[in-house]
Every structure is written in structure tokens, then in C-alpha cells.
Design a protein around this motif. Structure first.
Motif, PDB file in Angstrom:
ATOM      1  N   ARG A  18      20.029   4.442   6.614  1.00  0.00           N
ATOM      2  CA  ARG A  18      19.875   3.522   5.208  1.00  0.00           C
ATOM      3  C   ARG A  18      19.214   2.350   5.482  1.00  0.00           C
ATOM      4  NH1 ARG A  18      22.740   3.059   0.339  1.00  0.00           N
ATOM      5  NH2 ARG A  18      22.880   5.465   1.208  1.00  0.00           N
ATOM      6  N   ALA A  19      19.174   1.875   6.327  1.00  0.00           N
ATOM      7  CA  ALA A  19      18.278   0.510   6.680  1.00  0.00           C
ATOM      8  C   ALA A  19      16.955   1.140   7.168  1.00  0.00           C
ATOM      9  CB  ALA A  19      18.423  -0.195   7.625  1.00  0.00           C
ATOM     10  N   PHE A  20      16.651   2.161   7.159  1.00  0.00           N
ATOM     11  CA  PHE A  20      15.568   3.205   7.979  1.00  0.00           C
ATOM     12  C   PHE A  20      14.741   3.555   6.640  1.00  0.00           C
ATOM     13  CE2 PHE A  20      15.750   2.859  12.614  1.00  0.00           C
ATOM     14  CZ  PHE A  20      15.167   2.565  13.187  1.00  0.00           C
ATOM     15  N   ARG A  21      15.437   3.880   5.938  1.00  0.00           N
ATOM     16  CA  ARG A  21      14.654   4.740   4.445  1.00  0.00           C
ATOM     17  C   ARG A  21      13.903   3.459   4.238  1.00  0.00           C
ATOM     18  NH1 ARG A  21      19.625   7.453   1.724  1.00  0.00           N
ATOM     19  NH2 ARG A  21      20.295   7.896   3.928  1.00  0.00           N
ATOM     20  N   GLN A  22      14.404   2.390   4.094  1.00  0.00           N
ATOM     21  CA  GLN A  22      13.361   1.330   3.314  1.00  0.00           C
ATOM     22  C   GLN A  22      12.624   1.761   4.009  1.00  0.00           C
ATOM     23  OE1 GLN A  22      17.084  -1.995   2.920  1.00  0.00           O
ATOM     24  NE2 GLN A  22      14.613  -2.853   2.214  1.00  0.00           N
ATOM     25  N   ILE A  23      12.090   1.480   5.970  1.00  0.00           N
ATOM     26  CA  ILE A  23      10.811   1.712   6.009  1.00  0.00           C
ATOM     27  C   ILE A  23       9.999   2.921   5.512  1.00  0.00           C
ATOM     28  CG2 ILE A  23      10.201   2.288   8.462  1.00  0.00           C
ATOM     29  CD1 ILE A  23      11.611   0.866   9.931  1.00  0.00           C
ATOM     30  N   ASP A  24      10.590   3.699   5.391  1.00  0.00           N
ATOM     31  CA  ASP A  24       9.899   5.429   4.266  1.00  0.00           C
ATOM     32  C   ASP A  24       9.211   5.348   3.367  1.00  0.00           C
ATOM     33  OD1 ASP A  24      10.553   6.779   7.343  1.00  0.00           O
ATOM     34  OD2 ASP A  24      12.749   7.553   5.911  1.00  0.00           O
ATOM     35  N   ASP A  25      10.177   3.974   2.754  1.00  0.00           N
ATOM     36  CA  ASP A  25       9.602   3.727   1.973  1.00  0.00           C
ATOM     37  C   ASP A  25       8.465   2.424   1.040  1.00  0.00           C
ATOM     38  OD1 ASP A  25      11.795   5.179   0.770  1.00  0.00           O
ATOM     39  OD2 ASP A  25      12.646   3.584  -0.218  1.00  0.00           O
ATOM     40  N   PHE A  26       8.321   1.808   2.682  1.00  0.00           N
ATOM     41  CA  PHE A  26       7.753   1.010   2.454  1.00  0.00           C
ATOM     42  C   PHE A  26       6.493   1.476   3.077  1.00  0.00           C
ATOM     43  CE2 PHE A  26       5.160  -2.421   4.059  1.00  0.00           C
ATOM     44  CZ  PHE A  26       5.139  -3.622   3.452  1.00  0.00           C
ATOM     45  N   TRP A  27       6.691   1.868   4.128  1.00  0.00           N
ATOM     46  CA  TRP A  27       5.427   2.960   4.627  1.00  0.00           C
ATOM     47  C   TRP A  27       5.227   4.130   4.606  1.00  0.00           C
ATOM     48  CZ3 TRP A  27       2.700  -0.488   7.902  1.00  0.00           C
ATOM     49  CH2 TRP A  27       3.239  -2.048   8.313  1.00  0.00           C
ATOM     50  N   GLY A  28       5.683   4.312   4.145  1.00  0.00           N
ATOM     51  CA  GLY A  28       5.104   5.497   3.191  1.00  0.00           C
ATOM     52  C   GLY A  28       4.677   5.852   2.420  1.00  0.00           C
ATOM     53  N   GLY A  29       5.020   4.767   1.607  1.00  0.00           N
ATOM     54  CA  GLY A  29       3.811   4.389  -0.150  1.00  0.00           C
ATOM     55  C   GLY A  29       2.675   4.165   0.405  1.00  0.00           C
ATOM     56  N   TYR A  30       2.271   3.289   1.583  1.00  0.00           N
ATOM     57  CA  TYR A  30       1.265   2.840   1.726  1.00  0.00           C
ATOM     58  C   TYR A  30       0.575   4.748   2.111  1.00  0.00           C
ATOM     59  CZ  TYR A  30       2.177  -2.147   0.994  1.00  0.00           C
ATOM     60  OH  TYR A  30       1.892  -2.936   0.246  1.00  0.00           O
ATOM     61  N   ALA A  31       1.240   5.115   2.963  1.00  0.00           N
ATOM     62  CA  ALA A  31       0.321   6.048   4.235  1.00  0.00           C
ATOM     63  C   ALA A  31      -0.301   7.031   3.371  1.00  0.00           C
ATOM     64  CB  ALA A  31       1.258   6.977   4.594  1.00  0.00           C
ATOM     65  N   GLY A  32      -0.626   6.906   2.448  1.00  0.00           N
ATOM     66  CA  GLY A  32      -1.386   8.229   1.286  1.00  0.00           C
ATOM     67  C   GLY A  32      -2.524   7.542   0.864  1.00  0.00           C
ATOM     68  N   ARG A  33      -2.681   5.650   1.275  1.00  0.00           N
ATOM     69  CA  ARG A  33      -3.271   5.530   0.693  1.00  0.00           C
ATOM     70  C   ARG A  33      -4.713   4.769   2.171  1.00  0.00           C
ATOM     71  NH1 ARG A  33      -1.464   0.834  -2.740  1.00  0.00           N
ATOM     72  NH2 ARG A  33       0.531   1.737  -2.325  1.00  0.00           N
ATOM     73  N   PRO A  34      -5.949   5.117   2.570  1.00  0.00           N
ATOM     74  CA  PRO A  34      -6.050   4.169   3.339  1.00  0.00           C
ATOM     75  C   PRO A  34      -6.726   3.263   3.771  1.00  0.00           C
ATOM     76  CG  PRO A  34      -8.033   5.947   2.312  1.00  0.00           C
ATOM     77  CD  PRO A  34      -7.118   5.714   0.858  1.00  0.00           C
ATOM     78  N   GLY A  35      -7.451   2.754   4.471  1.00  0.00           N
ATOM     79  CA  GLY A  35      -8.368   1.329   4.489  1.00  0.00           C
ATOM     80  C   GLY A  35      -7.996   0.341   4.141  1.00  0.00           C
ATOM     81  N   LYS A  36      -7.362  -0.219   2.530  1.00  0.00           N
ATOM     82  CA  LYS A  36      -6.790  -1.613   2.164  1.00  0.00           C
ATOM     83  C   LYS A  36      -5.209  -1.328   2.372  1.00  0.00           C
ATOM     84  CE  LYS A  36      -7.925  -5.170  -0.566  1.00  0.00           C
ATOM     85  NZ  LYS A  36      -7.461  -5.390  -2.486  1.00  0.00           N
ATOM     86  N   GLY A  37      -4.281  -0.630   2.377  1.00  0.00           N
ATOM     87  CA  GLY A  37      -3.187   0.137   2.460  1.00  0.00           C
ATOM     88  C   GLY A  37      -2.986  -0.681   3.632  1.00  0.00           C
ATOM     89  N   LEU A  38      -3.272  -0.362   4.798  1.00  0.00           N
ATOM     90  CA  LEU A  38      -2.241  -1.290   5.982  1.00  0.00           C
ATOM     91  C   LEU A  38      -2.466  -2.729   5.852  1.00  0.00           C
ATOM     92  CD1 LEU A  38      -2.110  -0.823   8.944  1.00  0.00           C
ATOM     93  CD2 LEU A  38      -4.451  -1.034   9.491  1.00  0.00           C
ATOM     94  N   ALA A  39      -3.886  -3.350   5.791  1.00  0.00           N
ATOM     95  CA  ALA A  39      -4.056  -4.783   5.637  1.00  0.00           C
ATOM     96  C   ALA A  39      -2.373  -5.530   4.122  1.00  0.00           C
ATOM     97  CB  ALA A  39      -4.989  -5.561   5.356  1.00  0.00           C
ATOM     98  N   ALA A  40      -2.259  -4.845   3.487  1.00  0.00           N
ATOM     99  CA  ALA A  40      -1.164  -4.744   2.093  1.00  0.00           C
ATOM    100  C   ALA A  40      -0.716  -4.706   2.902  1.00  0.00           C
ATOM    101  CB  ALA A  40      -1.818  -4.597   0.955  1.00  0.00           C
ATOM    102  N   ALA A  41       0.492  -3.577   4.045  1.00  0.00           N
ATOM    103  CA  ALA A  41       1.164  -3.677   3.877  1.00  0.00           C
ATOM    104  C   ALA A  41       1.700  -4.549   5.516  1.00  0.00           C
ATOM    105  CB  ALA A  41       1.243  -2.496   4.938  1.00  0.00           C
ATOM    106  N   VAL A  42       0.552  -4.178   6.034  1.00  0.00           N
ATOM    107  CA  VAL A  42       0.877  -6.130   7.083  1.00  0.00           C
ATOM    108  C   VAL A  42       0.952  -6.963   7.145  1.00  0.00           C
ATOM    109  CG1 VAL A  42      -0.415  -6.554   9.692  1.00  0.00           C
ATOM    110  CG2 VAL A  42      -0.229  -4.369   9.123  1.00  0.00           C
ATOM    111  N   GLY A  43       0.862  -7.306   6.025  1.00  0.00           N
ATOM    112  CA  GLY A  43       0.384  -8.848   5.457  1.00  0.00           C
ATOM    113  C   GLY A  43       2.049  -9.072   5.134  1.00  0.00           C
ATOM    114  N   TRP A  44       2.670  -7.882   4.229  1.00  0.00           N
ATOM    115  CA  TRP A  44       3.801  -8.300   4.370  1.00  0.00           C
ATOM    116  C   TRP A  44       4.688  -8.100   5.043  1.00  0.00           C
ATOM    117  CZ3 TRP A  44       8.347  -6.210   4.836  1.00  0.00           C
ATOM    118  CH2 TRP A  44       9.563  -6.439   4.536  1.00  0.00           C
TER     119      TRP A  44
END
Lengths: 197, 197
Positions: B64-90
Motif C-alpha cells: 500500500r505504501a509503495f502505491r503512493q510512490i506510484d501515484d507520485f512518480w507515476g503522475g510526473y512520469a508522463g511529463r518531461p523536463g520540468k516534472g523531474l525538478a518538481a518531484a525531486v523538490g518535494w
DNA sequence: ATTATCTATAGATCTATAGATAATGC
DNA sequence: ATTATCTATAGATCTATAGATAATGC
């Protein structure tokens, strides 16, 4: 039933050695005072003559475990260049993975320490700062600030890689993350400028 | 004392949510079945009607806890470039540090998982592999193999930085390692080629 | 009648303390 | 006489089980 003052001091050291090993293997909450004393060849009742509490043992045992980081990284810190690759090679090895009781205290117990009080956390702050100092000496780089950032990031990479690799069931994936961390930690430093990536 | 089938299913979900939160906050050995059930608003006796053992709860709660990783990183995985900085920032933020119960399961429990049996470790292997998949999509780079290595190393850096930062008493040192990890994780990727270092 | 949850408890383990024991160290 | 260690145990907590209870679902 009573031993000499010197023997008592040696016994106390033995308790700390046992604790430093067992905590790294099973976590702070996975090891009781009785297990530590048994590992040291003593009965559990005598524990509180030497230590105020389990928390005090945790702090002292971690201090002792950090001393192994001093010995290892401090030993390489004098030599430049090739020392880094050798040190990183051991740190990110299967051998290190398989011997947590004798391995890096941060890789084994950082998360556990995060759940404890200020006493144990202070030990980790001081210990990390010393490791950073050794690594800064091993890393070439422009400014002192940049080398410090590089050292901190590389410690995070190494600690994370070992902690994660140990959590995996899949041995080949564990080897992969160790190898990937090796590349990242040594890149731009061990390899001559501009040659990597 | 008996509830509807639907309510029972919801209660089971509530137990898993409680376990996923408490385990990340206090570690597997720091939380008893009674505390999990109490957090879910139930008494501890009913636990074994829903789960075969605490070990089974550990595995399901981590899934269940890993599903949160899916939601978070999977949500950014579609978009390129700027998504990484935002995800890493959080990920490398003080906010993440301060909310382990809702944060990354690897940063909170990788070392704990390493001390458990194959069931829990299998959950971590599968979960890590999925995170790598999302991150590979966020990282530009030459070959697939290089991007995979880069993703693995960057996960190690992020997980290590958060686990270590949480272990520290010294808040400014904690901020420093987060900042250093941010630089390392984003360098050579978020920054245009040849501009960094 | 079935069953989800509750009360109660067994048996193990954990931290910590009390008092006994016996060898050291004055 | 002092004290390091041991035996024994208190009190808390943990995993797991047994049987009671009462509302659901046939």
C-alpha cells in the motif's frame, strides 16, 4: 562473581561491541538488553551497573560503530586519487551488504536513529560530519563548498544504495543498484575531466 | 458487534492505512498489532480474522505504501523536463522529512525491510522496479541502460539523503544534505548539457 | 446460521530493579 | 568493606488464540 576492575572495564567494552554489532544487524528495537548481554557472555541483570538505560547503550554503541567509519574512511583520506575508488569499491560491495553487523552504521541504522531522541541523533550528526571531512579530502574539485556538497551527495548515494539493496529479494537488482551507485559516486571524480558522460 | 460485509472490507482497508502510516513512523518493530488496530479504531482481538500474521500485515502495508510512490512518480512520469525538478523538490524537502508516515516507504523502511523475510523483501523489489520505470521516463539520456543506471543511482541518493537527514539532530546539516542531493540528482539532467560542472 | 468484532488471556519477551553472592581491593 | 555479576522478579508490552456477543445475510 566479582571480577577485577580491569576485567569489568573489558566486559563493558565487550557489551558495547556486542551492541554495536547486534543493533546494526537487527535494529534498535529488534535487540533486547538481554540479547546484548548474552552476546557479550554476561547475564542481563548486571547491565544497569554499566549503563543508565537502553537509550544510553544505543548512543554509546553508535559512537563505537561510527569509529569504524573513522578508521575506514580516515585511513583512505590521506591518500588521493586511487583511494576513493578502493574505498567506494568495498562500501558498495556484496561483502558489505552481507555483513551489516560489521558495516556502515548509517546504512544499517539511519532510519532507526531518526525515530530516536536527541541523544542518539547527536551521535549521528557528529559522526556524519566527520565522514564528510574525510570524503572532502578524497574528492578533487574547485571550491571547498562544492566539494562539501559533492561529499554529502555521495554519502547519501552510498548509504541509500546499501540500505535499498539489503531490502531487496532480487539479488541481481541489488547488484545493479550497487553498480549504478559506484558509477555515480566515482564519475566526474575518479575519471579524468570530461571523459565520463 | 458484527458489521456489514462492506463495512468489514472498509475496516480492513483502514487497518492497512493505519499500518502503512505507523510502520513508516516507528518501524516494523516499533508498532504492535494492538497499536495498528487502535489507530484504525478497532480492538486488537479481531486482527487475526483479517490477517494471517503481523508479517502478512507488514507485506500488505508496504504494498500500500509503495502505491503512493506510484501515484507520485507515476503522475510526473508522463511529463518531461520540468516534472523531474518538481518531484525531486518535494522528495528532498523539509516537509517530506517531517511526515514520514505519509512519505516514501523506502526512505522510512528500507533498512527495516532488510531485516525481514522474503515476503516483505519481494514487495520492496517489485516496488523499486516500478519507481525505476517512472524515473527512467523522466531522465533524458543516451541509451536505455545508462538511463536505468542513472535512475537507480538517483533513487539511492534521494532515499539516502532523506534517511540520513532524519537521523540528524543538526537541522542545518540536514538541510545541507538535502540541498546537496538536489544538486546531484538534477545535475546533468534538468540542466542543459554541458552547463553544469 | 453465519461471522465481524470484542473481551479475556496465554505465553513470550522486554526494560528495569532488588537482593544475593563471592571475589577484589583497601 | 566494596562492588561486579548473578538470580529472581515486577510490570509492561507483544503476538496469537479462544470463546462470547450481537448484527448481518441467507
Amino acid at each position: 562473581m566479582r571480577v577485577s576492575k580491569q576485567q569489568a572495564a573489558e566486559n563493558r567494552e565487550g557489551v558495547l561491541d556486542a551492541a554495536a554489532k547486534l543493533f546494526r544487524e537487527r535494529g534498535f528495537d529488534g535487540v533486547g538488553v538481554d540479547a546484548v548481554m548474552a552476546e557479550a557472555g554476561l547475564t542481563h541483570g548486571g547491565f544497569y551497573k554499566s549503563f543508565a538505560s537502553k537509550d544510553a547503550l544505543v548512543a554509546e554503541a553508535c559512537t563505537r560503530a561510527f569509529r569504524q567509519i573513522d578508521d575506514f574512511w580516515g585511513g583512505y583520506a590521506g591518500r588521493p586519487g586511487k583511494g576513493l575508488a578502493a574505498a567506494v569499491g568495498w562500501y558498495l560491495s556484496r561483502r558489505h551488504l552481507d555483513s551489516p553487523g560489521d558495516g556502515c552504521v548509517l546504512a544499517a541504522l539511519a532510519a532507526d536513529a531518526g525515530r530516536r531522541g536527541p541523544t542518539a541523533r547527536a551521535v549521528f550528526s557528529v559522526g556524519l560530519e566527520r565522514w564528510v571531512g574525510y570524503l572532502v579530502r578524497l574528492l578533487p574539485g574547485a571550491s571547498e563548498a562544492r566539494r562539501r556538497d559533492a561529499a554529502l551527495a555521495r554519502i547519501a548515494t552510498m548509504v541509500g544504495a546499501v540500505a535499498i539493496a539489503r531490502a531487496l529479494d532480487d539479488q541481481s537488482l541489488a547488484d545493479e543498484i550497487l553498480a549504478a551507485a559506484r558509477i555515480a559516486v566515482l564519475a566526474d571524480y575518479a575519471v579524468p575531466e570530461g571523459q565520463s558522460r
